[in-house]
Write a protein that holds these residues in place. Structure first.
Motif, PDB file in Angstrom:
ATOM      1  N   ALA A   1      52.997  90.078  14.578  1.00  0.00           N
ATOM      2  CA  ALA A   1      52.857  90.226  13.132  1.00  0.00           C
ATOM      3  C   ALA A   1      53.550  89.086  12.393  1.00  0.00           C
ATOM      4  CB  ALA A   1      53.403  91.576  12.682  1.00  0.00           C
ATOM      5  N   ALA A   2      54.669  88.602  12.920  1.00  0.00           N
ATOM      6  CA  ALA A   2      55.412  87.536  12.257  1.00  0.00           C
ATOM      7  C   ALA A   2      54.631  86.231  12.242  1.00  0.00           C
ATOM      8  CB  ALA A   2      56.760  87.328  12.946  1.00  0.00           C
ATOM      9  N   ASP A   3      53.728  86.036  13.192  1.00  0.00           N
ATOM     10  CA  ASP A   3      52.946  84.805  13.264  1.00  0.00           C
ATOM     11  C   ASP A   3      51.774  84.797  12.289  1.00  0.00           C
ATOM     12  OD1 ASP A   3      54.612  83.945  15.263  1.00  0.00           O
ATOM     13  OD2 ASP A   3      53.234  84.475  16.892  1.00  0.00           O
ATOM     14  N   LEU A   4      51.494  85.920  11.646  1.00  0.00           N
ATOM     15  CA  LEU A   4      50.352  86.029  10.752  1.00  0.00           C
ATOM     16  C   LEU A   4      50.786  85.836   9.306  1.00  0.00           C
ATOM     17  CD1 LEU A   4      48.546  89.083  12.365  1.00  0.00           C
ATOM     18  CD2 LEU A   4      48.166  86.649  12.790  1.00  0.00           C
ATOM     19  N   ALA A   5      49.970  85.102   8.561  1.00  0.00           N
ATOM     20  CA  ALA A   5      50.257  84.837   7.157  1.00  0.00           C
ATOM     21  C   ALA A   5      49.158  85.454   6.294  1.00  0.00           C
ATOM     22  CB  ALA A   5      50.311  83.325   6.929  1.00  0.00           C
ATOM     23  N   PRO A   6      49.449  85.727   5.018  1.00  0.00           N
ATOM     24  CA  PRO A   6      48.421  86.298   4.139  1.00  0.00           C
ATOM     25  C   PRO A   6      47.344  85.262   3.814  1.00  0.00           C
ATOM     26  CG  PRO A   6      50.490  86.007   2.942  1.00  0.00           C
ATOM     27  CD  PRO A   6      50.747  85.615   4.368  1.00  0.00           C
ATOM     28  N   TYR A   7      46.119  85.684   4.019  1.00  0.00           N
ATOM     29  CA  TYR A   7      44.942  84.850   3.759  1.00  0.00           C
ATOM     30  C   TYR A   7      43.926  85.645   2.961  1.00  0.00           C
ATOM     31  CZ  TYR A   7      45.951  80.868   6.818  1.00  0.00           C
ATOM     32  OH  TYR A   7      46.480  79.725   7.363  1.00  0.00           O
ATOM     33  N   VAL A   8      42.895  84.948   2.506  1.00  0.00           N
ATOM     34  CA  VAL A   8      41.718  85.565   1.902  1.00  0.00           C
ATOM     35  C   VAL A   8      40.543  85.159   2.766  1.00  0.00           C
ATOM     36  CG1 VAL A   8      40.218  85.692  -0.128  1.00  0.00           C
ATOM     37  CG2 VAL A   8      42.691  85.394  -0.423  1.00  0.00           C
ATOM     38  N   GLN A   9      39.677  86.123   3.068  1.00  0.00           N
ATOM     39  CA  GLN A   9      38.430  85.814   3.774  1.00  0.00           C
ATOM     40  C   GLN A   9      37.296  86.044   2.792  1.00  0.00           C
ATOM     41  OE1 GLN A   9      37.885  87.306   7.752  1.00  0.00           O
ATOM     42  NE2 GLN A   9      35.711  87.447   7.456  1.00  0.00           N
ATOM     43  N   THR A  10      36.539  85.006   2.536  1.00  0.00           N
ATOM     44  CA  THR A  10      35.393  85.089   1.637  1.00  0.00           C
ATOM     45  C   THR A  10      34.118  85.005   2.460  1.00  0.00           C
ATOM     46  OG1 THR A  10      36.584  84.123  -0.233  1.00  0.00           O
ATOM     47  CG2 THR A  10      34.178  83.956  -0.279  1.00  0.00           C
ATOM     48  N   HIS A  11      33.208  85.929   2.194  1.00  0.00           N
ATOM     49  CA  HIS A  11      31.881  85.938   2.811  1.00  0.00           C
ATOM     50  C   HIS A  11      30.897  85.529   1.718  1.00  0.00           C
ATOM     51  CE1 HIS A  11      33.213  88.580   6.197  1.00  0.00           C
ATOM     52  NE2 HIS A  11      34.116  88.911   5.291  1.00  0.00           N
ATOM     53  N   LEU A  12      30.074  84.540   2.000  1.00  0.00           N
ATOM     54  CA  LEU A  12      29.003  84.145   1.094  1.00  0.00           C
ATOM     55  C   LEU A  12      27.679  84.406   1.795  1.00  0.00           C
ATOM     56  CD1 LEU A  12      30.414  80.743  -0.233  1.00  0.00           C
ATOM     57  CD2 LEU A  12      30.491  82.983  -1.350  1.00  0.00           C
TER      58      LEU A  12
END
Length: 162
Positions: A50-61
């Protein structure tokens, strides 16, 4: 473009991420006999993972290929050229493209079934406002170039590590 639109999207993404985290934290600890095991959530993952993961946004087009004006369908070659010329310069770090089948109700009420493409974009949450303008440029360019009514967009909170 209205400046409040990106802020509202970011606020919605942050709220969705917070709600998702709250839902995972309040899930029941045990299930009755015979029930399948619940999926592992980030809060249950090993701390080092969990510590290796950062907050991201995934956009689907979602890009349709049938032209509402009756013109010829967008070809695979035309779509690849669009990705090379318009999408890749805005997201040079990477993206994913899938060919899919989809349907939607057009502005005349007709259900259109078509070969489509879905493009996945993943970017840090801290860059969401900056990326929003690039994504809207992509959507506008596709609708103009291929006489489309719209390009669907879905933004989801994500955690990622590379």
């Amino acid at each position: 473009m209205n400046a409040t639109k990106p802020r509202l999207r970011i606020a919605a993404l942050v709220l969705a991420a917070a709600l998702a985290g709250a839902a995972a934290a309040t899930a029941p600890a045990a299930l009755a006999d015979g029930d399948p095991a619940p999926p592992v959530t980030l809060s249950q993952a090993a701390p080092s993972q969990a510590a290796d993961l950062a907050p991201y946004v995934q956009t689907h087009l979602m890009f349709g290929t049938v032209r509402p004006d009756g013109g010829p369908d967008v070809t695979d070659r035309q779509f690849r050229a669009f990705v090379d010329e318009v999408v890749t310069p805005r997201f040079p770090a990477g993206l994913t493209v899938d060919e899919v089948r989809g349907q939607y109700r057009d502005r005349h009420g007709t259900i259109e079934r078509e070969r489509s493409y879905e493009v996945y974009l993943l970017y840090p949450l801290t860059a969401a406002q900056e990326q929003d303008a690039r994504i809207e440029e992509i959507r506008d360019a596709y609708t103009a170039r291929f006489a489309q009514e719209s390009v669907a967009r879905v933004d989801e909170p994500a955690r990622a590590g590379f």
